[in-house]
Design a protein around this motif. Structure first.
Motif, PDB file in Angstrom:
ATOM      1  N   GLY A 107       0.819  -1.196   0.000  1.00  0.00           N
ATOM      2  CA  GLY A 107       0.000   0.000   0.000  1.00  0.00           C
ATOM      3  C   GLY A 107       0.853   1.247   0.000  1.00  0.00           C
ATOM      4  O   GLY A 107       2.078   1.192   0.139  1.00  0.00           O
ATOM      5  N   PRO A 108       0.231   2.421  -0.128  1.00  0.00           N
ATOM      6  CA  PRO A 108       0.972   3.686  -0.229  1.00  0.00           C
ATOM      7  C   PRO A 108       1.899   3.941   0.959  1.00  0.00           C
ATOM      8  O   PRO A 108       2.982   4.491   0.802  1.00  0.00           O
ATOM      9  CB  PRO A 108      -0.144   4.738  -0.299  1.00  0.00           C
ATOM     10  CG  PRO A 108      -1.342   3.998  -0.787  1.00  0.00           C
ATOM     11  CD  PRO A 108      -1.220   2.609  -0.250  1.00  0.00           C
ATOM     12  N   GLU A 109       1.488   3.560   2.169  1.00  0.00           N
ATOM     13  CA  GLU A 109       2.281   3.821   3.364  1.00  0.00           C
ATOM     14  C   GLU A 109       2.961   2.557   3.897  1.00  0.00           C
ATOM     15  O   GLU A 109       3.536   2.578   4.983  1.00  0.00           O
ATOM     16  CB  GLU A 109       1.380   4.415   4.459  1.00  0.00           C
ATOM     17  CG  GLU A 109       0.650   5.676   4.048  1.00  0.00           C
ATOM     18  CD  GLU A 109       1.619   6.795   3.653  1.00  0.00           C
ATOM     19  OE1 GLU A 109       2.687   6.891   4.299  1.00  0.00           O
ATOM     20  OE2 GLU A 109       1.319   7.531   2.702  1.00  0.00           O
ATOM     21  N   GLU A 110       2.907   1.466   3.147  1.00  0.00           N
ATOM     22  CA  GLU A 110       3.412   0.192   3.619  1.00  0.00           C
ATOM     23  C   GLU A 110       4.868   0.001   3.222  1.00  0.00           C
ATOM     24  O   GLU A 110       5.273   0.356   2.110  1.00  0.00           O
ATOM     25  CB  GLU A 110       2.563  -0.946   3.039  1.00  0.00           C
ATOM     26  CG  GLU A 110       2.880  -2.314   3.600  1.00  0.00           C
ATOM     27  CD  GLU A 110       1.963  -3.391   3.012  1.00  0.00           C
ATOM     28  OE1 GLU A 110       2.069  -4.541   3.462  1.00  0.00           O
ATOM     29  OE2 GLU A 110       1.172  -3.073   2.110  1.00  0.00           O
ATOM     30  N   ARG A 111       5.647  -0.564   4.138  1.00  0.00           N
ATOM     31  CA  ARG A 111       7.040  -0.874   3.830  1.00  0.00           C
ATOM     32  C   ARG A 111       7.103  -2.075   2.891  1.00  0.00           C
ATOM     33  O   ARG A 111       6.396  -3.067   3.086  1.00  0.00           O
ATOM     34  CB  ARG A 111       7.810  -1.190   5.108  1.00  0.00           C
ATOM     35  CG  ARG A 111       8.034   0.020   6.002  1.00  0.00           C
ATOM     36  CD  ARG A 111       8.571  -0.393   7.361  1.00  0.00           C
ATOM     37  NE  ARG A 111       9.925  -0.915   7.307  1.00  0.00           N
ATOM     38  CZ  ARG A 111      11.026  -0.222   7.617  1.00  0.00           C
ATOM     39  NH1 ARG A 111      10.914   1.040   7.990  1.00  0.00           N
ATOM     40  NH2 ARG A 111      12.222  -0.785   7.560  1.00  0.00           N
ATOM     41  N   VAL A 112       7.947  -1.990   1.877  1.00  0.00           N
ATOM     42  CA  VAL A 112       8.133  -3.099   0.953  1.00  0.00           C
ATOM     43  C   VAL A 112       8.864  -4.222   1.682  1.00  0.00           C
ATOM     44  O   VAL A 112       9.784  -3.990   2.464  1.00  0.00           O
ATOM     45  CB  VAL A 112       8.924  -2.651  -0.288  1.00  0.00           C
ATOM     46  CG1 VAL A 112       9.266  -3.839  -1.183  1.00  0.00           C
ATOM     47  CG2 VAL A 112       8.140  -1.606  -1.075  1.00  0.00           C
TER      48      VAL A 112
ATOM     49  N   ARG B 245      16.612   2.133   4.240  1.00  0.00           N
ATOM     50  CA  ARG B 245      15.788   2.851   3.273  1.00  0.00           C
ATOM     51  C   ARG B 245      14.299   2.549   3.462  1.00  0.00           C
ATOM     52  O   ARG B 245      13.450   3.009   2.700  1.00  0.00           O
ATOM     53  CB  ARG B 245      16.235   2.484   1.853  1.00  0.00           C
ATOM     54  CG  ARG B 245      15.723   3.472   0.808  1.00  0.00           C
ATOM     55  CD  ARG B 245      16.330   3.214  -0.546  1.00  0.00           C
ATOM     56  NE  ARG B 245      15.747   4.111  -1.538  1.00  0.00           N
ATOM     57  CZ  ARG B 245      16.155   5.346  -1.766  1.00  0.00           C
ATOM     58  NH1 ARG B 245      17.174   5.838  -1.074  1.00  0.00           N
ATOM     59  NH2 ARG B 245      15.560   6.100  -2.675  1.00  0.00           N
ATOM     60  N   GLY B 246      13.975   1.716   4.456  1.00  0.00           N
ATOM     61  CA  GLY B 246      12.576   1.422   4.727  1.00  0.00           C
ATOM     62  C   GLY B 246      12.057   0.175   4.053  1.00  0.00           C
ATOM     63  O   GLY B 246      10.850  -0.001   3.894  1.00  0.00           O
TER      64      GLY B 246
ATOM     65  N   PRO C 112       6.088 -11.495   1.592  1.00  0.00           N
ATOM     66  CA  PRO C 112       6.941 -10.569   0.829  1.00  0.00           C
ATOM     67  C   PRO C 112       6.250 -10.091  -0.441  1.00  0.00           C
ATOM     68  O   PRO C 112       5.395 -10.779  -1.013  1.00  0.00           O
ATOM     69  CB  PRO C 112       8.168 -11.423   0.500  1.00  0.00           C
ATOM     70  CG  PRO C 112       7.641 -12.823   0.454  1.00  0.00           C
ATOM     71  CD  PRO C 112       6.583 -12.889   1.526  1.00  0.00           C
ATOM     72  N   HIS C 113       6.641  -8.905  -0.892  1.00  0.00           N
ATOM     73  CA  HIS C 113       6.138  -8.369  -2.154  1.00  0.00           C
ATOM     74  C   HIS C 113       7.023  -8.776  -3.329  1.00  0.00           C
ATOM     75  O   HIS C 113       6.566  -8.767  -4.471  1.00  0.00           O
ATOM     76  CB  HIS C 113       6.076  -6.841  -2.082  1.00  0.00           C
ATOM     77  CG  HIS C 113       5.259  -6.320  -0.946  1.00  0.00           C
ATOM     78  ND1 HIS C 113       5.813  -5.767   0.178  1.00  0.00           N
ATOM     79  CD2 HIS C 113       3.920  -6.305  -0.756  1.00  0.00           C
ATOM     80  CE1 HIS C 113       4.853  -5.399   1.013  1.00  0.00           C
ATOM     81  NE2 HIS C 113       3.696  -5.711   0.482  1.00  0.00           N
ATOM     82  N   VAL C 114       8.297  -9.102  -3.038  1.00  0.00           N
ATOM     83  CA  VAL C 114       9.269  -9.433  -4.076  1.00  0.00           C
ATOM     84  C   VAL C 114      10.162 -10.562  -3.584  1.00  0.00           C
ATOM     85  O   VAL C 114      10.496 -10.633  -2.393  1.00  0.00           O
ATOM     86  CB  VAL C 114      10.144  -8.213  -4.440  1.00  0.00           C
ATOM     87  CG1 VAL C 114      11.137  -8.572  -5.550  1.00  0.00           C
ATOM     88  CG2 VAL C 114       9.311  -7.030  -4.868  1.00  0.00           C
ATOM     89  N   LEU C 115      10.575 -11.444  -4.507  1.00  0.00           N
ATOM     90  CA  LEU C 115      11.594 -12.462  -4.252  1.00  0.00           C
ATOM     91  C   LEU C 115      12.875 -12.012  -4.941  1.00  0.00           C
ATOM     92  O   LEU C 115      12.837 -11.596  -6.105  1.00  0.00           O
ATOM     93  CB  LEU C 115      11.153 -13.821  -4.811  1.00  0.00           C
ATOM     94  CG  LEU C 115       9.773 -14.326  -4.379  1.00  0.00           C
ATOM     95  CD1 LEU C 115       9.391 -15.541  -5.198  1.00  0.00           C
ATOM     96  CD2 LEU C 115       9.768 -14.653  -2.886  1.00  0.00           C
TER      97      LEU C 115
END
Length: 626
Positions: free
Chosen positions: A195-200, A231-232, A295-298
């Motif tokens: 989401g817009p405020e969510e950490r990746v 970097r968040g 996770p959003h990415v591997l």
């Protein structure tokens, strides 16, 4: 923490506390027993399949002097035994005396001796394995030459096609086939989108890591994970099946936390018998982490085996994956061969063709590709990866290096008390492997010491310092002795991560004399940039990847380039630096500014770009037409 949970923690009774301690102890005992079983099974298999390699791997855990001493003792023992040529040759390899080892292999009878043949393979001379050797050893010799199908056929012809060795080789052969995929898992729902405020959140798939392996690979990984966190971006890292138990760490935990970074291990109760089974065990562990961490990415990092795991997890979850290519596996393998003839043969082999095709297939399949150098990016483009899908992230440095002001003499007082105070120290902190070219540096140092045209204060004060370990360490120590440098070389072996920076600062000149091989022309080392950041002058081989490391964004070169594999040219460059003294402050400041372009915080934006691009591409593909 929730208030109710905190309260429960305060009022927990003594009995519950005792039960918790008992449960933890039981868990630790069970973990130790499991790790012992894994290590025991691995040791037995190695002793059956490749005993000489196993002995060498164990010996590399010893300090260099002890390793050389044990090797020489084995050599002398084998020389006295009837039919002991294999033992003598193995000892000579351990001691770094490869010429002696080859003499044992070629000058003694017992051509069918298994140990003798196994040492020939270990030495990189599979051509010395006779036709009378056991089928298992002949298959290993064929495999080491890159004849993968031929190795399997040898076992089949000998009636050994159902052995564990044959199963493993068939498994590797299958994985090195373009289009190969690990077994499908059930789809586990739509991939999460931040989401817009969510950490990746990113799940990293690695070969090895700190604290059990200290190498350029593991240090780069750790710096990246710290940089992403700052970097968040949240990360969890997962290492290959069996690691680190399989590298001799039976007391390891299932999770290591280093500087706040979480490294998880894939340690099943039973190790898969084939490489494919082990990758599938890692996939299962990764899917457990996915359900917990979402996770959003591997993020898979070299080599193709990590990419296969990421691809399988992505297929099961819809999570996009990126492939970070830190090196070209086939180039490293080619460089491991001891002679130009064998390297040429390796370059034409079936193994190289399969690796290139397989990794090419995987990089084209990934949502995004990261690599270290422009030269490597050019190779990937030639293999069919669109240039706009490649993100260049060179080796970076810790910003703290830019603030260091310690002189070489001050640093040596901390780490090298056995060097004279007025030493002129040249060398590097590095893996000691053949393609690094440190033998060229030793020959250059010998030329300087015996060059009467140079000032005596330079010739008398010169010392070579090589910090680290690796397969070439014994041979380098032996070469130094032969060149008359035994009292002019310091090889302290591996040092703690916290000391590595001090050792670089202890050098008056950092030298990176890599040999002219494909792997050296494409893979960028971290050593030159770290030296520039610390204000140390650098001399590097004039190869594309190395030239790139000492060149700033404006095209200015901040180091001395010398032809590779040329001791005389290297001696002239090193002598010029030592005679001239420390570089002017203006030059050091310019090199630091160039290094500042490659600090990890600066480079982290490129990873964020790669992650966001992968997530966006995946979202568009999954919602096409909506």
């Amino acid at each position: 923490m929730l208030p109710g949970v905190a309260t429960l923690g305060v009022v927990k009774c003594e009995t519950e506390r005792e039960e918790s301690v008992a449960a933890s102890a039981l868990s630790a005992a069970a973990r130790t027993a499991r790790n012992a079983r894994l290590l025991g099974a691995s040791v037995v298999q190695h002793l059956i399949d490749d005993p000489a390699l196993f002995v060498m791997q164990v010996s590399r855990r010893l300090p260099l002097r002890m390793r050389v001493s044990v090797g020489r003792s084995l050599f002398h023992l084998g020389s006295r035994l009837h039919g002991g040529a294999g033992v003598a040759a193995l000892g000579a390899v351990m001691a770094g005396e490869n010429g002696r080892a080859e003499s044992q292999l070629t000058g003694h009878p017992a051509p069918g001796s298994r140990l003798r043949s196994e040492v020939a393979v270990l030495l990189g001379r599979p051509d010395l394995v006779p036709s009378s050797a056991p089928a298992a050893t002949r298959a290993r010799a064929a495999w080491s030459l890159g004849d993968l199908e031929g190795a399997v056929q040898l076992l089949d012809a000998a009636g050994s096609g159902t052995t564990t060795q044959a199963r493993r080789l068939r498994s590797e052969l299958a994985m090195l086939t373009p289009g190969f995929r690990l077994a499908k898992r059930r789809q586990s729902g739509a991939a999460p989108v931040p989401g817009p405020e969510e950490r990746v959140r990113v799940l990293h798939l690695l070969t090895n890591s700190l604290p059990h392996t200290q190498s350029g690979y593991s240090l780069r990984t750790h710096n990246i994970l710290i940089g992403l966190r700052d970097r968040g971006i949240d990360s969890v890292a997962l290492t290959r099946t069996g690691y680190p138990v399989m590298v001799g760490k039976p007391l390891c935990a299932d999770v290591d936390v280093v500087d706040g970074i979480e490294y998880r291990r894939t340690l099943p109760t039973r190790l898969g018998m084939t490489p494919t089974e082990r990758l599938e065990q890692e996939v299962d562990e990764a899917l457990r982490i996915v359900r917990e961490f979402r996770p959003h990415v591997l993020h898979a990092t070299t080599d193709y085996r990590n990419a296969l795991v990421a691809q399988a997890v992505s297929a099961a979850t819809g999570i996009p994956w990126i492939f970070e290519v830190r090196g070209l596996m086939e180039q490293t393998w080619i460089a491991s061969h001891p002679s130009e003839e064998l390297r040429r043969r390796a370059a034409r082999s079936e193994k190289v063709q399969r690796i290139v095709a397989t990794e090419g297939d995987l990089v084209r399949t990934a949502s995004s590709v990261v690599t270290l150098s422009r030269t490597m990016a050019d190779v990937l483009v030639r293999r069919g990866v669109p240039a706009d899908r490649i993100v260049l992230v060179p080796n970076g440095i810790d910003t703290a290096l830019l603030r260091e002001t310690m002189t070489p003499r001050q640093a040596r007082a901390h780490v090298a008390a056995d060097l004279p105070a007025d030493t002129l120290a040249v060398g590097a902190v590095s893996a000691l492997v053949d393609y690094e070219g440190f033998d060229t540096l030793l020959h250059a140092a010998a030329q300087i010491i015996h060059d009467d045209s140079l000032p005596r204060q330079v010739r008398d004060r010169l010392h070579v310092v090589l910090v680290g370990d690796g397969s070439a360490a014994p041979a380098l120590a032996e070469s130094a002795r032969e060149l008359g440098l035994a009292d002019r070389i310091l090889m302290p072996g591996r040092v703690p991560r916290s000391e590595a920076r001090l050792w670089v600062q202890a050098l008056d000149l950092v030298v990176v004399p890599r040999r002219d091989l494909d792997v050296s022309r494409t893979v960028t080392p971290q050593k030159p940039v770290e030296a520039m950041a610390l204000g140390r002058p650098v001399v590097v081989s004039d190869l594309p990847a190395l030239r790139e490391t000492v060149t700033d964004a404006a095209g200015r070169v901040h180091g001395t380039l010398v032809p590779p594999d040329d001791p005389r040219a290297l001696a002239e460059a090193v002598a010029e630096h030592l005679v001239g003294g420390a570089p002017p402050e203006g030059e050091r400041a310019a090199a630091r500014r160039a290094a500042q372009e490659r600090t990890w915080p600066v480079l982290m934006a490129r990873y964020e770009l790669a992650y966001c691009g992968a997530v966006q591409k995946s979202f568009e593909e999954n919602h096409d037409g909506e």
